[in-house]
Scaffold this active site. Sequence first.
Site, short mmCIF file in Angstrom:
data_model
loop_
_atom_site.label_atom_id
_atom_site.label_comp_id
_atom_site.label_asym_id
_atom_site.label_seq_id
_atom_site.Cartn_x
_atom_site.Cartn_y
_atom_site.Cartn_z
N LYS A 163 0.80 -1.09 -0.03
CA LYS A 163 -0.12 0.00 0.10
C LYS A 163 0.81 1.24 0.10
O LYS A 163 1.08 1.92 0.90
CB LYS A 163 -0.73 -0.15 1.27
C1 LIG Z 1 -6.81 0.04 -3.62
C2 LIG Z 1 -7.67 -0.69 -2.43
N1 LIG Z 1 -8.14 -1.65 -2.45
C3 LIG Z 1 -8.92 -2.44 -1.42
C4 LIG Z 1 -8.78 -1.71 -0.12
C5 LIG Z 1 -9.52 -2.41 0.90
O1 LIG Z 1 -8.52 -2.80 1.96
P1 LIG Z 1 -8.89 -2.73 3.50
O2 LIG Z 1 -10.20 -3.61 3.51
O3 LIG Z 1 -7.84 -3.31 4.23
O4 LIG Z 1 -9.19 -1.34 3.78
C6 LIG Z 1 -8.37 -0.47 -0.14
C7 LIG Z 1 -8.23 0.42 1.08
O5 LIG Z 1 -7.27 0.50 1.74
C8 LIG Z 1 -7.67 0.14 -1.30
O6 LIG Z 1 -7.04 1.28 -1.14
#
Ligand SMILES: Cc1ncc(COP(=O)(O)O)c(C=O)c1O
Length: 307
Positions: free
Chosen positions: A159
């Site tokens: 991320k």
């Molecule tokens: C691109 C992306 N996909 C999926 C998610 C969902 O991830 P999470 O459930 O860990 O927040 C996020 C959010 O963080 C995101 O930015």
Amino acid sequence: MAIEPTEVIWLDGKFVPWDQANVHLSAHALHYGSSVFEGIRAYDTKGTASIFCLDAHIRRLFDSCKVYRMPIPFTADELRQACIDVVKNNNLKSAYIRPLVFRGTGAIGVDPRANKVQVGIFAIYMGAYLGPEALDQGVDVCVSSWNRLGHNVFPAAAKIGGQYINSQLIKMEAVENGYTEGIAIDGNGFVSEGSGENIFLVRDGVISTPPLASSILRGITRQCTITMAEDLGYTVKEEFIPREMLYMADELFFTGTAAEISPIRSVDRIDIGPGHRGPVTKELQDAFFGLVAGDKEDKYGWLTPVA
Ligand SMILES: Cc1ncc(COP(=O)(O)O)c(C=O)c1O
């Protein structure tokens, strides 16, 4: 979504007033996208704030930094405690917590390694990310003309701030065209995810979601949703999803820390199922919101009480 400032921010090991958590113009992350972040929610569980899946988020933060050779100058326990303290010290009952690890100042040039790694964590109030009616009514989305990046271009499971320029293109295009969100296709033509959410499809009572190989973030809410769905007796498949299956689905929904579990009622102006939230999505929402509100037992140990 406008930020409502809170009192204090944790910056490099100390709490500072909100207005003093500043970085220098020469910080590497501002120029080259070299920041890693998390988004974590704390829920009001019967009067006490409880942080959802804190350990999984801290682990993903360290995993993301590892890929980008970014040594975090704090331990996982220290950052875990800092997330708890930032909610506590701002007297928040519910919150969106944003830990950010970034390359600060020190050197100019693409190689980031001479720049100090800094860490900041703030906590703010956040309502329903996709709008006040999204959770009940569902959202209207489109398939984006922007694709997700291949694993040989960007490691989707890390991320990293810089990767979100791709998400920004997806989101802006969708909103400019009158949609709430865009769904990206992966480099091989299969469904990937939203600009900030994972996606799930329901057809004939079977739930499916794109695999990690479809350039998705390894969503923590995605994993929790799979666990809850399997516990409720559903079969959940991680499989490549061709675009047309979106239109043929009985139900579609997004998952994410910000988006929680949000139904999708149309894609490209084609109604999904009857064009409103379906029963499987509702059942999963009830399980999720019941748990985070403290109405249902936290049998998975997902909540960390702040007090
Ligand atoms: C691109 C992306 N996909 C999926 C998610 C969902 O991830 P999470 O459930 O860990 O927040 C996020 C959010 O963080 C995101 O930015």
